[in-house]
Design a protein around this motif. Structure first.
Motif, PDB file in Angstrom:
ATOM      1  N   ALA A 549      -7.626 -15.907 -13.467  1.00  0.00           N
ATOM      2  CA  ALA A 549      -6.898 -14.660 -13.705  1.00  0.00           C
ATOM      3  C   ALA A 549      -7.582 -13.520 -12.976  1.00  0.00           C
ATOM      4  O   ALA A 549      -8.787 -13.554 -12.694  1.00  0.00           O
ATOM      5  N   VAL A 550      -6.781 -12.479 -12.684  1.00  0.00           N
ATOM      6  CA  VAL A 550      -7.269 -11.276 -12.021  1.00  0.00           C
ATOM      7  C   VAL A 550      -6.443 -10.107 -12.521  1.00  0.00           C
ATOM      8  O   VAL A 550      -5.298 -10.290 -12.972  1.00  0.00           O
ATOM      9  N   GLY A 551      -6.992  -8.914 -12.457  1.00  0.00           N
ATOM     10  CA  GLY A 551      -6.242  -7.722 -12.807  1.00  0.00           C
ATOM     11  C   GLY A 551      -5.605  -7.108 -11.576  1.00  0.00           C
ATOM     12  O   GLY A 551      -6.162  -7.144 -10.474  1.00  0.00           O
ATOM     13  N   MET A 552      -4.428  -6.526 -11.753  1.00  0.00           N
ATOM     14  CA  MET A 552      -3.752  -5.797 -10.685  1.00  0.00           C
ATOM     15  C   MET A 552      -4.016  -4.298 -10.910  1.00  0.00           C
ATOM     16  O   MET A 552      -5.000  -3.918 -11.498  1.00  0.00           O
ATOM     17  N   GLY A 553      -3.122  -3.429 -10.441  1.00  0.00           N
ATOM     18  CA  GLY A 553      -3.260  -2.016 -10.725  1.00  0.00           C
ATOM     19  C   GLY A 553      -3.239  -1.764 -12.225  1.00  0.00           C
ATOM     20  O   GLY A 553      -2.704  -2.563 -13.001  1.00  0.00           O
ATOM     21  N   SER A 554      -3.795  -0.631 -12.658  1.00  0.00           N
ATOM     22  CA  SER A 554      -3.933  -0.367 -14.085  1.00  0.00           C
ATOM     23  C   SER A 554      -3.637   1.092 -14.376  1.00  0.00           C
ATOM     24  O   SER A 554      -3.207   1.845 -13.504  1.00  0.00           O
ATOM     25  N   GLY A 555      -3.860   1.502 -15.625  1.00  0.00           N
ATOM     26  CA  GLY A 555      -3.595   2.882 -16.006  1.00  0.00           C
ATOM     27  C   GLY A 555      -2.127   3.220 -15.882  1.00  0.00           C
ATOM     28  O   GLY A 555      -1.248   2.474 -16.330  1.00  0.00           O
ATOM     29  N   GLY A 556      -1.816   4.344 -15.242  1.00  0.00           N
ATOM     30  CA  GLY A 556      -0.437   4.757 -15.068  1.00  0.00           C
ATOM     31  C   GLY A 556       0.357   3.868 -14.140  1.00  0.00           C
ATOM     32  O   GLY A 556       1.587   3.967 -14.079  1.00  0.00           O
TER      33      GLY A 556
END
Length: 593
Positions: A549-556
């Motif tokens: 797994a990996v994270g993509m863009g975050s926050g807004g």
């Protein structure tokens, strides 16, 4: 690289090292979260066991039956918890504007100044967890005033106003869940599962052109997507790319065409590639051109402003803008600069190449004066820059001053500094350059296929081999001490506080059965969902069954659109209104005819 056959509890995974390179030619609204039920079908894949790993053990997890969006594509929502954190004011230093201090003494001094003005300040300490390539230690301190209940935000507003009247301007209101400490939530998690057998295409898409930005909803509509989530991180306000706010940070591949070069070594999501319909890997690439006279040179960038490398991790004479230190390692959200570049522009960029900025509005790093010198040099290479205009076969048609039309189906090589000198010396009208690119994974092998799409992750890897595994150092989420020359014997990098903070998250993962998981965790809303730290996000992906797994863009950025409906609640600020932010690109699921 095969996974360790030992039981998961006994595994110790090392940070992979890139090996030899294989060459390949590349340059060539309904209520959010509420779907109408679509039958009795159940979600593909393994059902998560037990409660979602967020908050204390007495916080139960709630869900409802899966919705089938298309055969093999399902949607589920999980939620739990209730507000337990508080509003506060984060105070900035009056002279420097500093919010997070790297050492305790200036934080204590600011707190003393705040107390002397009649307030009650505290100094909070930020400590990040260890990972596979960073140390665990204190990364900073913040000065805060007040603890106001979740439904008393107006008290924090009044406190900030009083602080401003006392000379502490630019302080901000925040919800203490952001700090990443113990919390009871709440949380809302949405999961799209795509079975390997689903008759869909998985790909990455951008809008009208790469330099601009569009909302995930717009990108979904234009591509006919069944489901879409936000993709790359990008320069939200555009300064690192001279106003071109849509330029992705790092890797962006579409249909085996390299449209943005990676910040070498960062973790990315690969779609329809060699390793299955979806995979997670650390990606590096190199693009070279051979001139008509046989001379060769590395291309520094693809479809971005020459001289500006958002996220660093490039080639040549790259320097962090805030110092005179040369570095080729990734630094997330950090601008690097290079006065001697060649960048290639394709028609996907837009109608015309940019004119290199001739900047006079310099500002000076107080320690080194480096930025003032950089902008002075930038004025010089802007006047010296050159465009080499070519057709679709890379045959040179003309040399011109930088900034002008990109011919239909053609390419333009733009050079600044020594790059401009090289192009002038080796270009010949009527003769062709030969381009070639390599895109390789952590094992050093090519990852390309004719259908490959890929986007850089916005965070480290989160899960590998079914266990939580994070590599923030390789992804540029680290302190200056991660520069190899500054590390002592046996010393690891120091992570920065991006591991610690709770924000909305968009996550991608692959199960052992080959299913793609696209997951959003809403954030910045005390009443509905406070977001997740990166270690919490990793635990959620493991709970959902991700092998990698990996994270993509975050926050807004975090946005989920399905069947033309916005499912989640993207917001820019704590307690702010719902807003669909324009993005660089999106990961989409498109049904096959």
């Amino acid at each position: 690289m095969p996974y360790n056959p030992l039981p998961r509890s006994a595994r110790r995974v090392r940070v992979p090292v890139a090996l030899a390179v294989t060459s390949v030619l590349l340059l060539g609204a309904a209520a959010p979260g509420q779907l109408p039920p679509t039958g009795d079908a159940v979600a593909a894949g393994t059902e998560p066991v037990g409660r979602m790993p967020l908050g204390p053990a007495d916080v139960p997890t709630h869900t409802r039956p899966a919705d089938v969006l298309a055969p093999g594509v399902t949607y589920r929502k999980f939620w739990q918890g209730e507000a337990s954190d508080s509003w506060a004011v984060w105070v900035r230093d009056r002279q420097s504007g500093t919010e997070t201090f790297g050492s305790i003494d200036p934080a204590r001094k600011l707190a003393a100044d705040v107390n002397a003005a009649g307030f009650t300040a505290r100094v909070d300490t930020f400590t990040v967890p260890a990972s596979v390539d960073t140390d665990s230690r204190i990364v900073g301190y913040g000065v805060r005033v007040g603890r106001f209940a979740a439904d008393r935000r107006e008290d924090a507003v009044q406190t900030r106003q009083a602080l401003a009247a006392a000379g502490f301007t630019n302080s901000r209101i925040f919800f203490t869940a952001e700090d990443g400490g113990a919390s009871r939530g709440p949380w809302q998690v949405r999961v799209i599962t795509v079975a390997p057998s689903a008759r869909v295409t998985l790909k990455a898409v951008h809008g009208k052109d790469i330099q601009g930005s569009e909302t995930v909803r717009q990108l979904a509509e234009a591509s006919g997507a069944l489901v879409a989530v936000n993709g790359s991180e990008f320069d939200i306000t555009g300064p690192a790319n001279n106003g071109f706010e849509g330029v992705p940070q790092g890797l962006y591949l579409q249909n085996n065409t390299l449209l943005s070069a990676p910040n070498n070594g960062r973790t990315a999501l690969l779609l329809e590639g060699l390793k299955g319909r979806a995979a997670v890997d650390e990606i590096s690439s190199e693009t070279r051109i051979t001139a008509p006279d046989g001379a060769t040179r590395v291309i520094d960038g693809i479809n971005r402003s020459a001289g500006h490398v958002l996220g660093c991790g490039g080639f040549g004479n790259d320097y962090r803008l805030s110092s005179q230190v040369r570095t080729l390692q990734p630094w997330r959200n950090t601008p690097c600069v290079d006065p001697d570049e060649i960048v290639v522009f394709r028609p996907e960029w837009g109608a015309a190449t940019p004119t290199p900025v001739r900047r006079d509005d310099t500002w000076t790093d107080p320690a080194t004066g480096w930025q003032a010198q950089w902008y002075a040099n930038q004025r010089d290479f802007a006047d010296h820059a050159v465009d080499v205009v070519m057709d679709g076969n890379w045959v040179v048609r003309e040399l011109r001053a930088a900034g002008g039309p990109i011919p239909p189906g053609g390419r333009v090589l733009q050079g600044i500094g020594a790059g401009a000198d090289w192009l002038r010396a080796h270009s010949e009208v009527g003769k062709a350059f030969k381009p070639g690119s390599t895109v390789r994974g952590r094992d050093g092998r090519s990852v390309t296929t004719p259908t490959l799409s890929a986007v850089a992750g916005g965070t480290p890897a989160l899960v590998r081999g079914g266990e939580v595994w994070m590599n923030p150092g390789a992804n540029g989420m680290s302190q200056a001490s991660c520069v190899p020359a500054q590390l002592g014997p046996g010393e690891k990098c120091r992570a920065n506080n991006t591991l610690l903070q709770r924000h909305a998250r968009t996550l991608a993962g692959v199960t052992a059965a080959g299913e793609l998981l696209l997951v959003t965790i809403d954030g910045r809303d005390p009443a509905l969902s406070v977001g997740a730290t990166l270690p919490e996000a990793a635990e959620v992906m493991k709970w959902l069954g991700a092998e990698d797994a990996v994270g993509m863009g975050s926050g807004g950025d975090t946005t989920l659109v399905a069947k033309d409906t916005l499912y989640n609640r993207p917001v820019d600020d704590w307690g702010g209104p719902l807003r669909e932010r324009p993005m660089s690109n999106a990961v989409v699921i498109v049904e096959k005819p």
